[in-house]
Scaffold this motif. Structure first.
Motif, PDB file in Angstrom:
ATOM      1  N   GLU A  18       0.826  -1.199   0.000  1.00 45.13           N
ATOM      2  CA  GLU A  18       0.000   0.000   0.000  1.00 45.13           C
ATOM      3  C   GLU A  18       0.867   1.258   0.000  1.00 45.13           C
ATOM      4  N   ALA A  19       1.968   1.219   0.734  1.00 49.29           N
ATOM      5  CA  ALA A  19       2.869   2.370   0.794  1.00 49.29           C
ATOM      6  C   ALA A  19       3.466   2.672  -0.577  1.00 49.29           C
ATOM      7  N   ILE A  20       3.787   1.626  -1.332  1.00 49.30           N
ATOM      8  CA  ILE A  20       4.345   1.806  -2.676  1.00 49.30           C
ATOM      9  C   ILE A  20       3.331   2.491  -3.578  1.00 49.30           C
ATOM     10  N   ILE A  21       2.092   2.006  -3.550  1.00 50.69           N
ATOM     11  CA  ILE A  21       1.031   2.578  -4.385  1.00 50.69           C
ATOM     12  C   ILE A  21       0.799   4.044  -4.029  1.00 50.69           C
ATOM     13  N   LYS A  26       1.585   9.959  -4.846  1.00 53.23           N
ATOM     14  CA  LYS A  26       2.165  11.211  -4.351  1.00 53.23           C
ATOM     15  C   LYS A  26       3.107  11.814  -5.385  1.00 53.23           C
ATOM     16  N   ILE A  27       3.915  10.978  -6.018  1.00 57.04           N
ATOM     17  CA  ILE A  27       4.828  11.452  -7.059  1.00 57.04           C
ATOM     18  C   ILE A  27       4.042  12.042  -8.222  1.00 57.04           C
ATOM     19  N   LEU A  28       2.931  11.397  -8.581  1.00 56.75           N
ATOM     20  CA  LEU A  28       2.133  11.841  -9.725  1.00 56.75           C
ATOM     21  C   LEU A  28       1.437  13.178  -9.481  1.00 56.75           C
ATOM     22  N   GLU A  29       1.424  13.654  -8.237  1.00 60.88           N
ATOM     23  CA  GLU A  29       0.838  14.965  -7.961  1.00 60.88           C
ATOM     24  C   GLU A  29       1.660  16.085  -8.586  1.00 60.88           C
ATOM     25  N   THR A  30       2.957  15.846  -8.757  1.00 58.73           N
ATOM     26  CA  THR A  30       3.835  16.905  -9.272  1.00 58.73           C
ATOM     27  C   THR A  30       4.671  16.480 -10.472  1.00 58.73           C
ATOM     28  N   THR A  32       5.439  13.383 -13.886  1.00 58.96           N
ATOM     29  CA  THR A  32       4.773  12.572 -14.894  1.00 58.96           C
ATOM     30  C   THR A  32       5.016  11.089 -14.641  1.00 58.96           C
ATOM     31  N   LEU A  33       4.269  10.276 -15.361  1.00 57.87           N
ATOM     32  CA  LEU A  33       4.379   8.831 -15.207  1.00 57.87           C
ATOM     33  C   LEU A  33       5.780   8.334 -15.543  1.00 57.87           C
ATOM     34  N   SER A  34       6.425   8.977 -16.512  1.00 54.31           N
ATOM     35  CA  SER A  34       7.750   8.536 -16.950  1.00 54.31           C
ATOM     36  C   SER A  34       8.815   8.705 -15.872  1.00 54.31           C
ATOM     37  N   SER A  35       8.516   9.505 -14.853  1.00 55.23           N
ATOM     38  CA  SER A  35       9.493   9.729 -13.781  1.00 55.23           C
ATOM     39  C   SER A  35       9.488   8.595 -12.753  1.00 55.23           C
ATOM     40  N   ILE A  36       8.549   7.666 -12.868  1.00 57.60           N
ATOM     41  CA  ILE A  36       8.441   6.579 -11.895  1.00 57.60           C
ATOM     42  C   ILE A  36       9.422   5.469 -12.246  1.00 57.60           C
ATOM     43  N   ASN A  37      10.277   5.102 -11.302  1.00 59.32           N
ATOM     44  CA  ASN A  37      11.157   3.946 -11.479  1.00 59.32           C
ATOM     45  C   ASN A  37      11.390   3.295 -10.115  1.00 59.32           C
ATOM     46  N   VAL A  38      11.754   2.025 -10.158  1.00 59.42           N
ATOM     47  CA  VAL A  38      11.877   1.242  -8.922  1.00 59.42           C
ATOM     48  C   VAL A  38      12.971   1.790  -8.022  1.00 59.42           C
ATOM     49  N   ARG A  39      14.094   2.187  -8.610  1.00 55.86           N
ATOM     50  CA  ARG A  39      15.189   2.714  -7.784  1.00 55.86           C
ATOM     51  C   ARG A  39      14.747   3.965  -7.037  1.00 55.86           C
ATOM     52  N   GLY A  40      14.066   4.860  -7.730  1.00 55.05           N
ATOM     53  CA  GLY A  40      13.592   6.076  -7.078  1.00 55.05           C
ATOM     54  C   GLY A  40      12.595   5.775  -5.973  1.00 55.05           C
ATOM     55  N   LEU A  41      11.710   4.822  -6.217  1.00 56.66           N
ATOM     56  CA  LEU A  41      10.731   4.443  -5.206  1.00 56.66           C
ATOM     57  C   LEU A  41      11.412   3.841  -3.975  1.00 56.66           C
ATOM     58  N   THR A  99     -16.772  17.703  -8.372  1.00 59.45           N
ATOM     59  CA  THR A  99     -15.786  16.882  -7.673  1.00 59.45           C
ATOM     60  C   THR A  99     -14.937  16.101  -8.657  1.00 59.45           C
ATOM     61  N   TYR A 100     -15.547  15.589  -9.704  1.00 60.32           N
ATOM     62  CA  TYR A 100     -14.808  14.853 -10.739  1.00 60.32           C
ATOM     63  C   TYR A 100     -13.758  15.755 -11.387  1.00 60.32           C
ATOM     64  N   ILE A 101     -14.154  16.957 -11.756  1.00 61.11           N
ATOM     65  CA  ILE A 101     -13.226  17.894 -12.397  1.00 61.11           C
ATOM     66  C   ILE A 101     -12.108  18.289 -11.430  1.00 61.11           C
ATOM     67  N   ASP A 102     -12.455  18.566 -10.188  1.00 60.39           N
ATOM     68  CA  ASP A 102     -11.442  18.926  -9.190  1.00 60.39           C
ATOM     69  C   ASP A 102     -10.470  17.764  -8.953  1.00 60.39           C
ATOM     70  N   PHE A 103     -10.986  16.536  -8.993  1.00 61.61           N
ATOM     71  CA  PHE A 103     -10.138  15.349  -8.838  1.00 61.61           C
ATOM     72  C   PHE A 103      -9.104  15.292  -9.967  1.00 61.61           C
ATOM     73  N   ALA A 104      -9.541  15.562 -11.181  1.00 68.81           N
ATOM     74  CA  ALA A 104      -8.626  15.551 -12.326  1.00 68.81           C
ATOM     75  C   ALA A 104      -7.562  16.639 -12.191  1.00 68.81           C
ATOM     76  N   ILE A 105      -7.988  17.825 -11.777  1.00 73.81           N
ATOM     77  CA  ILE A 105      -7.072  18.962 -11.678  1.00 73.81           C
ATOM     78  C   ILE A 105      -6.066  18.776 -10.548  1.00 73.81           C
ATOM     79  N   ALA A 106      -6.487  18.104  -9.476  1.00 72.21           N
ATOM     80  CA  ALA A 106      -5.613  17.935  -8.308  1.00 72.21           C
ATOM     81  C   ALA A 106      -4.371  17.121  -8.644  1.00 72.21           C
ATOM     82  N   SER A 107      -4.488  16.166  -9.554  1.00 73.40           N
ATOM     83  CA  SER A 107      -3.353  15.326  -9.923  1.00 73.40           C
ATOM     84  C   SER A 107      -3.500  14.898 -11.380  1.00 73.40           C
ATOM     85  N   PRO A 108      -3.083  15.770 -12.316  1.00 68.43           N
ATOM     86  CA  PRO A 108      -3.274  15.481 -13.737  1.00 68.43           C
ATOM     87  C   PRO A 108      -2.646  14.163 -14.185  1.00 68.43           C
ATOM     88  N   ALA A 109      -1.460  13.846 -13.672  1.00 70.94           N
ATOM     89  CA  ALA A 109      -0.792  12.609 -14.098  1.00 70.94           C
ATOM     90  C   ALA A 109      -1.571  11.383 -13.637  1.00 70.94           C
TER      91      ALA A 109
END
Length: 205
Positions: A18-21, A26-30, A32-41, A99-109
């Motif tokens: 759960e912590a990994i997910i 949390k990373i996706l809040e700021t 992009t998806l391409s920035s996710i890698n196992v070493r960084g996590l 709420t749906y629109i605000d959800f999208a805006i809060a974390s675009p990635a």
């Protein structure tokens, strides 16, 4: 806190998965998806890469879990509105849209990951779109449109199609905002209110 102590905490509570997910979200809040890698996590969580691979055999496996968590988070927010007995049907639909629109805006990635064509197969595997009970958010909203028909708020037409019109409206506005259209950004509230009223009138006629 040292890496070994953090690692012991995660294993002690048996919540590393759960912590990994949640860390990915949390990373996706700021970023992009391409920035996710196992070493960084592993560095961010203070655990070894091997520990992460014990829970997720690949990035695709991880993204599948993240997609599911994203839908769970959105569902939880929308369900609060649906179950609010203090709101009438019109304002439930209104608040669900906002709420749906605000959800999208809060974390675009996060939002783009959840709706990405590239990951459609993963999304379909993660989410039970065949579930037609109120546990499925789409059919929960369909039930609102059915109620709206019974009260005379909307014409008695196919509620699934009416719900799709509603989703098309809110998804379209969210996408325009995320794509950087300045007018949408500056007038987000007014544009939502205008499009909502247009939709309401259209479903009455």
């Amino acid at each position: 806190m040292t890496k070994s102590k953090e690692q012991n905490i995660y294993y002690h509570h048996n919540n590393l998965r759960e912590a990994i997910i949640l860390e990915v979200l949390k990373i996706l809040e700021t970023k992009t998806l391409s920035s996710i890698n196992v070493r960084g996590l592993s560095d961010r969580l203070g655990v070894s890469s091997t520990a992460i691979y014990r829970h997720f055999s690949s990035k695709e496996h991880l993204f599948k879990a993240v997609i599911l968590k994203g839908f769970e988070q959105l569902d939880a927010e929308l369900r609060i509105i649906f179950l609010d007995d203090q709101k009438n049907i019109k304002y439930k639909i209104y608040d669900i849209g906002k709420t749906y629109i605000d959800f999208a805006i809060a974390s675009p990635a996060r939002y783009r990951l959840m709706l990405s064509n590239q990951l459609t197969k993963l999304k379909e595997e993660s989410c039970d779109f065949q579930n037609t009970s109120l546990e499925n958010t789409f059919f929960m909203i369909v039930s609102l449109f059915e109620m709206a028909q019974k009260t005379g708020l909307f014409l008695p037409k196919t509620p699934q199609k009416q719900a799709i019109v509603f989703f098309a409206m809110i998804h379209g506005q969210a996408s325009l905002f995320l794509d950087g259209h300045s007018m949408i950004r500056e007038e987000k509230e007014k544009i939502f209110e205008m499009t909502f009223e247009v939709m309401m009138r259209g479903l009455k006629e």
